[in-house]
Design a protein around this motif. Sequence first.
Motif, PDB file in Angstrom:
ATOM      1  N   SER A  69       5.690  -0.346  16.101  1.00 11.11           N
ATOM      2  CA  SER A  69       4.348   0.016  16.529  1.00 11.11           C
ATOM      3  C   SER A  69       3.339  -0.234  15.406  1.00 11.11           C
ATOM      4  N   LEU A  70       3.756   0.043  14.194  1.00 14.66           N
ATOM      5  CA  LEU A  70       2.894  -0.190  13.024  1.00 14.66           C
ATOM      6  C   LEU A  70       2.540  -1.663  12.900  1.00 14.66           C
ATOM      7  N   HIS A  71       3.505  -2.526  13.240  1.00 19.37           N
ATOM      8  CA  HIS A  71       3.252  -3.958  13.147  1.00 19.37           C
ATOM      9  C   HIS A  71       2.799  -4.550  14.466  1.00 19.37           C
ATOM     10  N   ASN A  72       2.487  -3.657  15.399  1.00 18.28           N
ATOM     11  CA  ASN A  72       1.885  -4.096  16.645  1.00 18.28           C
ATOM     12  C   ASN A  72       2.769  -5.058  17.429  1.00 18.28           C
ATOM     13  N   ARG A  73       4.044  -4.742  17.540  1.00 19.68           N
ATOM     14  CA  ARG A  73       4.905  -5.636  18.303  1.00 19.68           C
ATOM     15  C   ARG A  73       5.814  -4.860  19.242  1.00 19.68           C
TER      16      ARG A  73
ATOM     17  N   PRO B   5      -2.760   0.413  18.026  1.00 15.95           N
ATOM     18  CA  PRO B   5      -1.866   0.149  16.892  1.00 15.95           C
ATOM     19  C   PRO B   5      -2.108   1.165  15.791  1.00 15.95           C
ATOM     20  N   ALA B   6      -1.019   1.668  15.264  1.00 16.51           N
ATOM     21  CA  ALA B   6      -1.141   2.768  14.318  1.00 16.51           C
ATOM     22  C   ALA B   6      -1.848   2.315  13.053  1.00 16.51           C
ATOM     23  N   PRO B   7      -2.780   3.113  12.595  1.00 21.00           N
ATOM     24  CA  PRO B   7      -3.350   2.817  11.282  1.00 21.00           C
ATOM     25  C   PRO B   7      -2.316   3.141  10.224  1.00 21.00           C
ATOM     26  N   ALA B  25       4.585  -2.631   4.664  1.00 20.20           N
ATOM     27  CA  ALA B  25       4.418  -1.364   5.363  1.00 20.20           C
ATOM     28  C   ALA B  25       5.732  -1.033   6.051  1.00 20.20           C
ATOM     29  N   ASP B 105      13.795  -5.444   9.124  1.00 20.30           N
ATOM     30  CA  ASP B 105      12.562  -6.035   9.636  1.00 20.30           C
ATOM     31  C   ASP B 105      12.488  -7.440   9.071  1.00 20.30           C
TER      32      ASP B 105
END
Lengths: 217, 336
Positions: A69-73, B5-7, B25, B105
Amino acid sequence: MASVQTFYLPHFPSNPIYIALFKDVSNASFLRQQLLDANTEFDYAFLDATMILSSTHLLAALFRTLNDSLHNRLKSRTIHSEIVFSLSPNNNIAEAFRRFGISATTNSLIAVKISMSPPSPSNPLSIESVQSHLTRVVQGTQMVFSDETLLGLTDLERLRKVYKLDSGKVGGGGAGKKGRNGKEESVVNGMNGFEDEVDGRLEMESVILGIMALKGS
Amino acid sequence: MTYAPAPAPTAEPAPQTHPTLTLPAPFATSPDPPSLLTQGAEAIIYKISFLTPSTSCALKYRPPKPYRHPTLDKRLTKARLLAEARVLVKCRREGVRVPAVLAADWEAGWVGLEWVEGGTVRGVLDGWVHREEKEGAEGEGGKEKEMLDLMMRVGRAVGRMHEIGVCHGDLTTSNLMLRPFKKGKAKREEKDSTRDTVAPTQSSREAVRAQLAAGKGTVSAERETAMTAESTAPAPAPVTQDTQEGREKEDTAGSPTLAGDIVLIDFGLATQSSHDEDRAVDLYVLERAFAATHPAAEPLFREVLRCYGESYKGARVVLKRLEEVRMRGRKRSMLG
Protein backbone atom coordinates in the motif's frame (compact mmCIF):
# COMPACT_ATOMS: atom_id res chain seq x y z
CA MET A 1 -14.06 -11.14 28.24
CA ALA A 2 -11.40 -10.74 25.66
CA SER A 3 -11.43 -7.61 23.61
CA VAL A 4 -10.00 -6.15 20.44
CA GLN A 5 -6.21 -5.94 20.49
CA THR A 6 -4.06 -3.25 18.92
CA PHE A 7 -0.86 -4.12 17.12
CA TYR A 8 1.83 -1.94 15.67
CA LEU A 9 4.25 -3.36 13.15
CA PRO A 10 7.77 -2.01 13.52
CA HIS A 11 8.43 0.53 10.73
CA PHE A 12 4.71 1.32 10.45
CA PRO A 13 4.20 3.38 13.58
CA SER A 14 1.25 5.33 12.19
CA ASN A 15 -0.85 2.32 11.27
CA PRO A 16 -2.49 0.79 14.31
CA ILE A 17 -3.94 -2.61 13.50
CA TYR A 18 -7.03 -3.81 15.35
CA ILE A 19 -7.48 -7.57 15.60
CA ALA A 20 -10.31 -9.54 17.16
CA LEU A 21 -10.90 -13.29 17.29
CA PHE A 22 -14.33 -14.90 17.66
CA LYS A 23 -15.29 -18.51 18.22
CA ASP A 24 -18.65 -20.19 17.61
CA VAL A 25 -19.73 -17.52 15.16
CA SER A 26 -23.34 -18.09 14.11
CA ASN A 27 -23.95 -15.26 11.64
CA ALA A 28 -21.07 -15.78 9.24
CA SER A 29 -23.32 -15.68 6.19
CA PHE A 30 -24.73 -12.32 7.26
CA LEU A 31 -21.20 -10.89 7.73
CA ARG A 32 -20.12 -12.29 4.38
CA GLN A 33 -23.14 -10.75 2.69
CA GLN A 34 -22.17 -7.34 4.08
CA LEU A 35 -18.79 -7.69 2.42
CA LEU A 36 -20.37 -8.75 -0.87
CA ASP A 37 -22.71 -5.76 -0.68
CA ALA A 38 -19.66 -3.55 -0.06
CA ASN A 39 -21.36 -2.15 3.02
CA THR A 40 -18.92 0.60 4.05
CA GLU A 41 -19.60 0.00 7.72
CA PHE A 42 -18.09 -3.43 7.32
CA ASP A 43 -14.70 -2.37 6.16
CA TYR A 44 -12.80 -5.25 7.74
CA ALA A 45 -10.75 -8.18 6.68
CA PHE A 46 -12.82 -11.13 7.88
CA LEU A 47 -10.58 -14.18 7.94
CA ASP A 48 -11.28 -17.82 8.60
CA ALA A 49 -9.28 -18.42 11.79
CA THR A 50 -8.69 -22.07 10.90
CA MET A 51 -6.49 -20.89 8.04
CA ILE A 52 -4.21 -18.79 10.22
CA LEU A 53 -1.26 -20.74 11.57
CA SER A 54 0.07 -18.21 14.05
CA SER A 55 0.20 -14.53 14.90
CA THR A 56 3.42 -14.28 12.87
CA HIS A 57 1.59 -15.69 9.86
CA LEU A 58 -1.03 -12.95 10.04
CA LEU A 59 1.44 -10.18 10.89
CA ALA A 60 3.56 -11.12 7.87
CA ALA A 61 0.51 -10.77 5.64
CA LEU A 62 -0.21 -7.40 7.25
CA PHE A 63 3.36 -6.28 6.65
CA ARG A 64 3.15 -7.17 2.99
CA THR A 65 -0.20 -5.38 2.70
CA LEU A 66 1.08 -2.20 4.33
CA ASN A 67 4.29 -2.26 2.29
CA ASP A 68 2.40 -2.75 -0.97
CA SER A 69 0.00 0.00 0.00
CA LEU A 70 2.90 2.33 0.78
CA HIS A 71 4.24 1.75 -2.72
CA ASN A 72 0.81 2.12 -4.22
CA ARG A 73 0.57 -1.31 -5.78
CA LEU A 74 -2.44 -2.94 -4.18
CA LYS A 75 -3.85 -5.67 -6.40
CA SER A 76 -7.35 -5.64 -4.97
CA ARG A 77 -9.90 -2.94 -4.23
CA THR A 78 -9.29 -2.05 -0.59
CA ILE A 79 -6.52 -2.50 1.91
CA HIS A 80 -8.67 -5.01 3.77
CA SER A 81 -9.30 -7.23 0.79
CA GLU A 82 -5.57 -7.01 0.15
CA ILE A 83 -4.92 -8.67 3.53
CA VAL A 84 -6.87 -11.72 2.39
CA PHE A 85 -5.02 -11.67 -0.91
CA SER A 86 -1.63 -11.36 0.83
CA LEU A 87 -2.21 -14.64 2.63
CA SER A 88 -2.71 -16.50 -0.60
CA PRO A 89 0.09 -18.44 -2.28
CA ASN A 90 -1.07 -17.37 -5.77
CA ASN A 91 -2.47 -14.42 -7.69
CA ASN A 92 -6.08 -15.52 -7.85
CA ILE A 93 -8.12 -13.10 -5.76
CA ALA A 94 -11.36 -15.10 -5.84
CA GLU A 95 -9.50 -18.19 -4.72
CA ALA A 96 -7.83 -16.23 -1.92
CA PHE A 97 -11.25 -15.26 -0.59
CA ARG A 98 -12.55 -18.81 -0.87
CA ARG A 99 -9.60 -20.15 1.10
CA PHE A 100 -8.78 -17.48 3.64
CA GLY A 101 -11.85 -15.27 3.77
CA ILE A 102 -15.07 -15.73 5.67
CA SER A 103 -17.52 -18.27 4.24
CA ALA A 104 -21.10 -19.07 5.15
CA THR A 105 -19.92 -21.95 7.30
CA THR A 106 -17.11 -20.14 9.09
CA ASN A 107 -17.09 -20.93 12.77
CA SER A 108 -13.97 -19.17 13.98
CA LEU A 109 -13.42 -15.69 12.71
CA ILE A 110 -10.61 -13.15 12.80
CA ALA A 111 -11.59 -9.55 12.12
CA VAL A 112 -8.77 -7.18 11.15
CA LYS A 113 -8.97 -3.46 10.64
CA ILE A 114 -6.03 -1.29 9.62
CA SER A 115 -6.12 2.40 10.38
CA MET A 116 -4.26 4.63 7.97
CA SER A 117 -3.52 7.25 10.62
CA PRO A 118 -2.46 7.10 14.27
CA PRO A 119 -5.09 7.28 17.00
CA SER A 120 -6.10 10.83 17.84
CA PRO A 121 -9.21 12.61 19.13
CA SER A 122 -10.11 13.57 15.57
CA ASN A 123 -9.72 10.03 14.24
CA PRO A 124 -13.12 8.31 14.29
CA LEU A 125 -11.38 4.95 14.29
CA SER A 126 -10.29 3.74 17.70
CA ILE A 127 -10.06 0.54 19.62
CA GLU A 128 -13.34 1.43 21.34
CA SER A 129 -15.20 2.11 18.11
CA VAL A 130 -13.99 -1.15 16.57
CA GLN A 131 -14.86 -3.12 19.70
CA SER A 132 -18.34 -1.72 20.04
CA HIS A 133 -19.15 -2.23 16.38
CA LEU A 134 -17.88 -5.81 16.35
CA THR A 135 -19.70 -6.64 19.56
CA ARG A 136 -22.88 -5.37 17.92
CA VAL A 137 -22.59 -7.24 14.63
CA VAL A 138 -20.71 -10.48 15.31
CA GLN A 139 -22.63 -13.23 17.08
CA GLY A 140 -20.00 -15.36 18.75
CA THR A 141 -17.63 -15.72 21.69
CA GLN A 142 -14.74 -13.32 21.64
CA MET A 143 -11.36 -14.85 22.40
CA VAL A 144 -7.85 -13.53 22.93
CA PHE A 145 -5.98 -13.43 19.65
CA SER A 146 -2.84 -15.37 20.55
CA ASP A 147 -0.74 -18.29 19.35
CA GLU A 148 -2.19 -20.27 22.21
CA THR A 149 -5.76 -19.82 20.96
CA LEU A 150 -4.81 -20.42 17.34
CA LEU A 151 -3.08 -23.67 18.33
CA GLY A 152 -6.49 -25.19 18.97
CA LEU A 153 -8.16 -23.75 15.87
CA THR A 154 -5.80 -24.16 12.92
CA ASP A 155 -6.65 -26.69 10.25
CA LEU A 156 -3.09 -27.89 9.63
CA GLU A 157 -4.06 -30.38 6.92
CA ARG A 158 -5.84 -27.74 4.86
CA LEU A 159 -3.04 -25.23 5.32
CA ARG A 160 -0.53 -27.81 4.18
CA LYS A 161 -2.65 -28.49 1.12
CA VAL A 162 -3.23 -24.83 0.23
CA TYR A 163 0.45 -23.93 0.54
CA LYS A 164 1.45 -27.22 -1.13
CA LEU A 165 3.74 -28.30 1.69
CA ASP A 166 3.31 -32.02 1.09
CA SER A 167 6.23 -32.55 -1.25
CA GLY A 168 8.98 -31.64 1.17
CA LYS A 169 9.64 -32.53 4.74
CA VAL A 170 7.93 -29.50 6.18
CA GLY A 171 6.05 -29.31 9.42
CA GLY A 172 5.70 -32.43 11.50
CA GLY A 173 2.94 -30.98 13.62
CA GLY A 174 0.76 -33.10 15.84
CA ALA A 175 -0.76 -35.02 12.97
CA GLY A 176 1.99 -37.61 13.22
CA LYS A 177 3.29 -36.89 9.74
CA LYS A 178 6.99 -37.32 9.27
CA GLY A 179 8.65 -34.07 10.19
CA ARG A 180 12.22 -32.97 9.94
CA ASN A 181 13.06 -35.46 12.64
CA GLY A 182 10.77 -38.09 11.21
CA LYS A 183 13.58 -40.53 10.60
CA GLU A 184 14.61 -40.83 14.23
CA GLU A 185 11.19 -41.01 15.83
CA SER A 186 12.53 -41.84 19.26
CA VAL A 187 9.76 -40.57 21.47
CA VAL A 188 11.10 -40.24 24.99
CA ASN A 189 8.20 -41.36 27.15
CA GLY A 190 5.93 -39.57 24.71
CA MET A 191 6.65 -36.38 26.55
CA ASN A 192 8.06 -34.26 23.75
CA GLY A 193 4.86 -34.28 21.75
CA PHE A 194 4.09 -30.68 22.58
CA GLU A 195 7.55 -29.47 21.68
CA ASP A 196 7.54 -31.41 18.44
CA GLU A 197 4.28 -29.78 17.52
CA VAL A 198 5.63 -26.31 18.29
CA ASP A 199 8.78 -27.09 16.28
CA GLY A 200 6.74 -28.40 13.38
CA ARG A 201 4.58 -25.30 13.35
CA LEU A 202 7.57 -22.98 13.43
CA GLU A 203 9.12 -24.84 10.53
CA MET A 204 5.87 -24.67 8.59
CA GLU A 205 5.53 -20.99 9.39
CA SER A 206 9.00 -20.24 7.97
CA VAL A 207 8.14 -21.85 4.66
CA ILE A 208 4.72 -20.21 4.46
CA LEU A 209 6.24 -16.77 5.09
CA GLY A 210 8.65 -17.37 2.22
CA ILE A 211 5.86 -18.46 -0.10
CA MET A 212 3.80 -15.38 0.79
CA ALA A 213 6.78 -13.07 0.37
CA LEU A 214 7.56 -14.38 -3.12
CA LYS A 215 3.97 -14.38 -4.34
CA GLY A 216 3.65 -12.40 -7.58
CA SER A 217 7.32 -12.54 -8.45
CA MET B 1 -14.09 4.90 3.06
CA THR B 2 -11.33 5.35 0.53
CA TYR B 3 -7.72 4.62 1.11
CA ALA B 4 -5.37 7.09 -0.45
CA PRO B 5 -1.81 5.89 -0.89
CA ALA B 6 -0.27 6.02 2.51
CA PRO B 7 1.94 8.96 3.26
CA ALA B 8 5.32 8.05 4.65
CA PRO B 9 5.08 7.57 8.41
CA THR B 10 5.32 10.95 10.05
CA ALA B 11 7.68 10.04 12.84
CA GLU B 12 10.85 12.11 13.21
CA PRO B 13 13.70 10.97 10.94
CA ALA B 14 15.87 8.34 12.50
CA PRO B 15 19.58 8.93 12.98
CA GLN B 16 21.19 7.52 9.86
CA THR B 17 23.64 4.71 10.40
CA HIS B 18 24.96 5.13 6.91
CA PRO B 19 25.02 8.79 5.91
CA THR B 20 25.42 8.40 2.16
CA LEU B 21 22.75 5.79 1.69
CA THR B 22 19.02 5.96 2.16
CA LEU B 23 17.13 2.78 2.76
CA PRO B 24 13.93 2.12 0.84
CA ALA B 25 10.60 2.85 2.48
CA PRO B 26 9.35 1.95 5.03
CA PHE B 27 12.75 1.46 6.65
CA ALA B 28 14.11 4.89 5.74
CA THR B 29 11.77 6.79 8.04
CA SER B 30 11.34 4.16 10.70
CA PRO B 31 11.72 5.39 14.29
CA ASP B 32 13.35 2.03 14.84
CA PRO B 33 16.69 2.64 13.12
CA PRO B 34 18.35 -0.29 11.37
CA SER B 35 21.92 -0.99 12.37
CA LEU B 36 24.48 -1.64 9.66
CA LEU B 37 25.98 -5.08 9.90
CA THR B 38 28.12 -5.68 6.89
CA GLN B 39 28.56 -4.54 3.33
CA GLY B 40 29.45 -6.53 0.28
CA ALA B 41 29.88 -5.64 -3.36
CA GLU B 42 26.23 -6.12 -4.19
CA ALA B 43 24.32 -5.82 -0.96
CA ILE B 44 24.29 -4.26 2.45
CA ILE B 45 23.03 -6.14 5.48
CA TYR B 46 21.20 -4.38 8.28
CA LYS B 47 19.78 -5.73 11.47
CA ILE B 48 16.21 -4.55 11.95
CA SER B 49 13.23 -5.49 14.06
CA PHE B 50 10.48 -7.22 12.16
CA LEU B 51 6.80 -7.99 12.84
CA THR B 52 7.28 -7.59 16.60
CA PRO B 53 9.70 -5.25 18.35
CA SER B 54 11.58 -8.18 19.84
CA THR B 55 12.03 -10.20 16.63
CA SER B 56 15.25 -9.54 14.72
CA CYS B 57 15.63 -9.81 11.01
CA ALA B 58 18.56 -9.44 8.62
CA LEU B 59 17.63 -6.95 5.93
CA LYS B 60 19.61 -7.57 2.77
CA TYR B 61 19.38 -4.47 0.62
CA ARG B 62 20.76 -4.22 -2.91
CA PRO B 63 21.07 -0.50 -3.58
CA PRO B 64 20.81 0.72 -7.17
CA LYS B 65 24.15 1.05 -8.90
CA PRO B 66 24.46 4.55 -10.36
CA TYR B 67 26.76 3.49 -13.16
CA ARG B 68 24.21 1.12 -14.66
CA HIS B 69 21.31 2.07 -16.88
CA PRO B 70 18.28 2.33 -14.55
CA THR B 71 16.21 -0.20 -16.48
CA LEU B 72 19.00 -2.74 -16.59
CA ASP B 73 19.81 -2.05 -12.96
CA LYS B 74 16.23 -2.81 -11.90
CA ARG B 75 16.18 -6.00 -13.89
CA LEU B 76 19.46 -7.29 -12.56
CA THR B 77 18.60 -6.44 -8.97
CA LYS B 78 15.23 -8.13 -9.28
CA ALA B 79 16.59 -11.24 -10.97
CA ARG B 80 19.38 -11.73 -8.44
CA LEU B 81 17.24 -11.01 -5.42
CA LEU B 82 14.53 -13.42 -6.54
CA ALA B 83 17.02 -16.14 -7.48
CA GLU B 84 18.44 -16.00 -3.98
CA ALA B 85 15.07 -15.90 -2.25
CA ARG B 86 13.72 -18.80 -4.31
CA VAL B 87 16.70 -20.98 -3.50
CA LEU B 88 16.29 -20.18 0.21
CA VAL B 89 12.60 -21.10 0.17
CA LYS B 90 13.40 -24.30 -1.69
CA CYS B 91 16.01 -25.23 0.93
CA ARG B 92 13.57 -24.48 3.72
CA ARG B 93 10.88 -26.62 2.10
CA GLU B 94 13.27 -29.55 1.93
CA GLY B 95 14.47 -29.13 5.49
CA VAL B 96 17.96 -27.79 4.77
CA ARG B 97 18.94 -25.34 7.50
CA VAL B 98 19.09 -21.86 5.97
CA PRO B 99 17.63 -18.54 7.08
CA ALA B 100 13.93 -18.30 6.22
CA VAL B 101 12.67 -15.59 3.87
CA LEU B 102 10.35 -13.41 5.95
CA ALA B 103 9.51 -10.72 3.43
CA ALA B 104 10.77 -9.36 0.13
CA ASP B 105 10.32 -6.37 -2.13
CA TRP B 106 12.02 -6.94 -5.44
CA GLU B 107 11.05 -3.52 -6.80
CA ALA B 108 12.76 -1.79 -3.88
CA GLY B 109 15.58 -4.33 -3.81
CA TRP B 110 15.41 -5.78 -0.33
CA VAL B 111 14.75 -9.15 1.24
CA GLY B 112 14.14 -9.77 4.95
CA LEU B 113 15.83 -12.90 6.25
CA GLU B 114 15.44 -14.77 9.48
CA TRP B 115 18.02 -13.77 12.07
CA VAL B 116 20.51 -16.56 12.75
CA GLU B 117 22.08 -16.53 16.21
CA GLY B 118 25.62 -17.69 16.80
CA GLY B 119 28.91 -17.19 15.00
CA THR B 120 30.59 -18.34 11.83
CA VAL B 121 32.47 -21.61 11.49
CA ARG B 122 35.37 -19.44 10.42
CA GLY B 123 35.44 -17.87 13.88
CA VAL B 124 35.38 -21.30 15.49
CA LEU B 125 38.26 -22.48 13.32
CA ASP B 126 40.33 -19.40 14.05
CA GLY B 127 39.78 -19.89 17.76
CA TRP B 128 40.72 -23.54 17.45
CA VAL B 129 43.94 -22.81 15.54
CA HIS B 130 44.80 -20.18 18.12
CA ARG B 131 44.37 -22.60 20.99
CA GLU B 132 46.21 -25.33 19.15
CA GLU B 133 49.24 -23.07 18.78
CA LYS B 134 49.16 -22.09 22.44
CA GLU B 135 48.75 -25.55 23.84
CA GLY B 136 51.07 -27.24 21.40
CA ALA B 137 50.75 -30.83 20.30
CA GLU B 138 49.35 -32.19 23.55
CA GLY B 139 45.95 -30.44 23.16
CA GLU B 140 43.14 -32.14 25.06
CA GLY B 141 41.51 -34.97 23.18
CA GLY B 142 38.00 -33.92 24.17
CA LYS B 143 38.15 -30.71 22.20
CA GLU B 144 39.53 -32.58 19.22
CA LYS B 145 36.60 -34.93 19.26
CA GLU B 146 34.19 -32.02 19.46
CA MET B 147 35.86 -30.39 16.47
CA LEU B 148 35.55 -33.58 14.43
CA ASP B 149 31.90 -33.77 15.41
CA LEU B 150 31.44 -30.22 14.15
CA MET B 151 33.12 -31.15 10.86
CA MET B 152 30.74 -34.07 10.54
CA ARG B 153 27.81 -31.68 10.79
CA VAL B 154 29.37 -29.40 8.17
CA GLY B 155 29.79 -32.32 5.77
CA ARG B 156 26.22 -33.43 6.27
CA ALA B 157 24.81 -29.92 5.86
CA VAL B 158 26.60 -29.42 2.55
CA GLY B 159 25.55 -32.91 1.48
CA ARG B 160 21.90 -32.23 2.23
CA MET B 161 22.00 -29.02 0.23
CA HIS B 162 23.58 -30.72 -2.77
CA GLU B 163 21.15 -33.60 -2.49
CA ILE B 164 18.16 -31.34 -3.12
CA GLY B 165 19.83 -29.82 -6.19
CA VAL B 166 21.20 -26.58 -4.83
CA CYS B 167 24.77 -25.39 -5.25
CA HIS B 168 25.91 -22.58 -3.04
CA GLY B 169 28.40 -20.88 -5.34
CA ASP B 170 30.41 -19.24 -2.57
CA LEU B 171 30.86 -21.90 0.06
CA THR B 172 33.37 -20.47 2.50
CA THR B 173 33.74 -21.00 6.23
CA SER B 174 32.36 -17.48 6.73
CA ASN B 175 29.13 -18.55 5.08
CA LEU B 176 28.63 -21.41 7.51
CA MET B 177 27.05 -20.41 10.79
CA LEU B 178 27.08 -22.41 13.98
CA ARG B 179 23.77 -21.70 15.68
CA PRO B 180 23.70 -22.76 19.33
CA PHE B 181 20.69 -24.80 20.37
CA LYS B 182 17.92 -22.81 21.96
CA LYS B 183 17.07 -23.82 25.45
CA GLY B 184 13.86 -25.31 24.17
CA LYS B 185 15.70 -27.23 21.49
CA ALA B 186 18.11 -28.98 23.81
CA LYS B 187 16.40 -32.25 23.08
CA ARG B 188 17.41 -32.06 19.47
CA GLU B 189 20.99 -31.92 20.58
CA GLU B 190 20.40 -35.07 22.52
CA LYS B 191 18.74 -36.78 19.59
CA ASP B 192 21.50 -35.76 17.22
CA SER B 193 24.28 -36.84 19.48
CA THR B 194 22.65 -40.19 20.16
CA ARG B 195 22.54 -40.79 16.46
CA ASP B 196 26.16 -39.74 16.22
CA THR B 197 27.02 -42.33 18.86
CA VAL B 198 28.47 -39.73 21.15
CA ALA B 199 27.08 -39.96 24.64
CA PRO B 200 24.73 -37.05 25.41
CA THR B 201 26.25 -34.71 27.92
CA GLN B 202 24.80 -34.45 31.36
CA SER B 203 24.05 -30.77 30.93
CA SER B 204 21.94 -31.29 27.83
CA ARG B 205 19.92 -33.93 29.60
CA GLU B 206 19.30 -31.63 32.47
CA ALA B 207 18.22 -28.94 30.09
CA VAL B 208 15.69 -31.33 28.58
CA ARG B 209 14.34 -32.24 31.94
CA ALA B 210 14.02 -28.61 32.96
CA GLN B 211 12.30 -27.92 29.67
CA LEU B 212 9.78 -30.69 30.17
CA ALA B 213 9.17 -29.64 33.72
CA ALA B 214 8.42 -26.14 32.55
CA GLY B 215 5.64 -27.75 30.55
CA LYS B 216 5.51 -25.45 27.58
CA GLY B 217 7.99 -24.50 24.88
CA THR B 218 9.88 -21.35 25.72
CA VAL B 219 9.51 -20.34 22.13
CA SER B 220 5.77 -19.89 22.30
CA ALA B 221 5.93 -18.28 25.71
CA GLU B 222 8.50 -15.82 24.50
CA ARG B 223 6.50 -14.96 21.43
CA GLU B 224 3.43 -14.45 23.47
CA THR B 225 5.11 -11.86 25.61
CA ALA B 226 6.34 -10.26 22.46
CA MET B 227 2.92 -10.06 20.88
CA THR B 228 0.86 -8.98 23.83
CA ALA B 229 -1.58 -6.37 22.72
CA GLU B 230 -0.72 -2.68 22.91
CA SER B 231 2.93 -3.58 22.84
CA THR B 232 4.34 -0.35 21.48
CA ALA B 233 7.31 -0.62 23.76
CA PRO B 234 9.77 -3.42 23.07
CA ALA B 235 9.62 -6.30 25.49
CA PRO B 236 13.28 -7.27 25.68
CA ALA B 237 13.08 -9.06 29.00
CA PRO B 238 13.04 -12.66 27.79
CA VAL B 239 15.72 -12.00 25.20
CA THR B 240 18.26 -10.47 27.55
CA GLN B 241 17.62 -13.20 30.02
CA ASP B 242 18.30 -15.74 27.35
CA THR B 243 21.58 -14.27 26.19
CA GLN B 244 22.74 -13.82 29.72
CA GLU B 245 22.14 -17.42 30.51
CA GLY B 246 23.85 -18.41 27.30
CA ARG B 247 26.88 -16.41 28.29
CA GLU B 248 26.95 -17.97 31.72
CA LYS B 249 26.95 -21.38 30.16
CA GLU B 250 29.89 -20.42 27.99
CA ASP B 251 31.77 -19.08 30.95
CA THR B 252 31.45 -22.27 32.91
CA ALA B 253 32.58 -24.33 29.94
CA GLY B 254 35.73 -22.25 29.68
CA SER B 255 35.53 -21.97 25.88
CA PRO B 256 32.65 -21.50 23.47
CA THR B 257 30.63 -24.64 23.02
CA LEU B 258 30.79 -26.36 19.66
CA ALA B 259 27.28 -27.72 19.94
CA GLY B 260 24.70 -26.37 17.56
CA ASP B 261 23.16 -26.56 14.11
CA ILE B 262 25.09 -25.70 10.98
CA VAL B 263 23.17 -23.04 9.08
CA LEU B 264 24.21 -22.14 5.54
CA ILE B 265 23.97 -18.44 4.73
CA ASP B 266 24.49 -16.05 1.79
CA PHE B 267 22.92 -17.68 -1.22
CA GLY B 268 23.62 -14.66 -3.42
CA LEU B 269 25.56 -16.79 -5.92
CA ALA B 270 23.57 -19.99 -5.49
CA THR B 271 22.22 -21.94 -8.42
CA GLN B 272 19.72 -24.73 -8.71
CA SER B 273 21.96 -27.33 -10.21
CA SER B 274 22.73 -30.97 -9.74
CA HIS B 275 25.82 -31.14 -11.89
CA ASP B 276 28.72 -32.94 -10.27
CA GLU B 277 30.97 -30.20 -11.56
CA ASP B 278 29.17 -27.43 -9.62
CA ARG B 279 29.02 -29.55 -6.50
CA ALA B 280 32.72 -30.38 -6.72
CA VAL B 281 33.55 -26.70 -7.16
CA ASP B 282 31.54 -25.93 -4.01
CA LEU B 283 33.68 -28.43 -2.10
CA TYR B 284 36.85 -27.11 -3.69
CA VAL B 285 36.07 -23.54 -2.63
CA LEU B 286 35.35 -24.77 0.89
CA GLU B 287 38.61 -26.70 0.92
CA ARG B 288 40.53 -23.57 -0.03
CA ALA B 289 38.78 -21.67 2.73
CA PHE B 290 39.87 -24.31 5.24
CA ALA B 291 43.43 -24.30 3.93
CA ALA B 292 43.53 -20.53 4.17
CA THR B 293 42.80 -20.73 7.90
CA HIS B 294 45.78 -22.84 8.77
CA PRO B 295 47.56 -25.94 7.45
CA ALA B 296 46.50 -27.62 10.68
CA ALA B 297 42.90 -27.46 9.53
CA GLU B 298 43.54 -29.99 6.78
CA PRO B 299 42.72 -33.13 8.76
CA LEU B 300 39.51 -31.41 9.77
CA PHE B 301 38.49 -30.95 6.16
CA ARG B 302 39.18 -34.61 5.51
CA GLU B 303 36.48 -35.33 8.07
CA VAL B 304 34.10 -32.95 6.25
CA LEU B 305 34.66 -34.84 3.00
CA ARG B 306 34.27 -38.22 4.68
CA CYS B 307 30.86 -37.29 6.05
CA TYR B 308 29.88 -35.57 2.83
CA GLY B 309 30.64 -38.78 0.98
CA GLU B 310 28.24 -40.70 3.19
CA SER B 311 25.52 -38.08 3.19
CA TYR B 312 23.66 -38.84 -0.04
CA LYS B 313 23.61 -41.04 -3.07
CA GLY B 314 25.90 -39.57 -5.66
CA ALA B 315 28.25 -37.90 -3.21
CA ARG B 316 31.03 -40.36 -4.03
CA VAL B 317 30.99 -39.33 -7.67
CA VAL B 318 31.33 -35.71 -6.60
CA LEU B 319 34.37 -36.56 -4.49
CA LYS B 320 35.95 -38.20 -7.55
CA ARG B 321 35.20 -35.06 -9.51
CA LEU B 322 36.76 -32.96 -6.75
CA GLU B 323 40.12 -34.60 -7.46
CA GLU B 324 39.84 -33.42 -11.03
CA VAL B 325 38.94 -29.89 -9.94
CA ARG B 326 41.91 -29.83 -7.56
CA MET B 327 44.24 -30.53 -10.48
CA ARG B 328 43.04 -27.64 -12.58
CA GLY B 329 41.44 -25.16 -10.18
CA ARG B 330 37.95 -23.76 -10.04
CA LYS B 331 37.74 -22.66 -13.66
CA ARG B 332 37.35 -25.17 -16.41
CA SER B 333 40.04 -24.99 -19.05
CA MET B 334 38.81 -23.91 -22.44
CA LEU B 335 41.84 -25.29 -24.24
CA GLY B 336 41.74 -28.42 -26.34
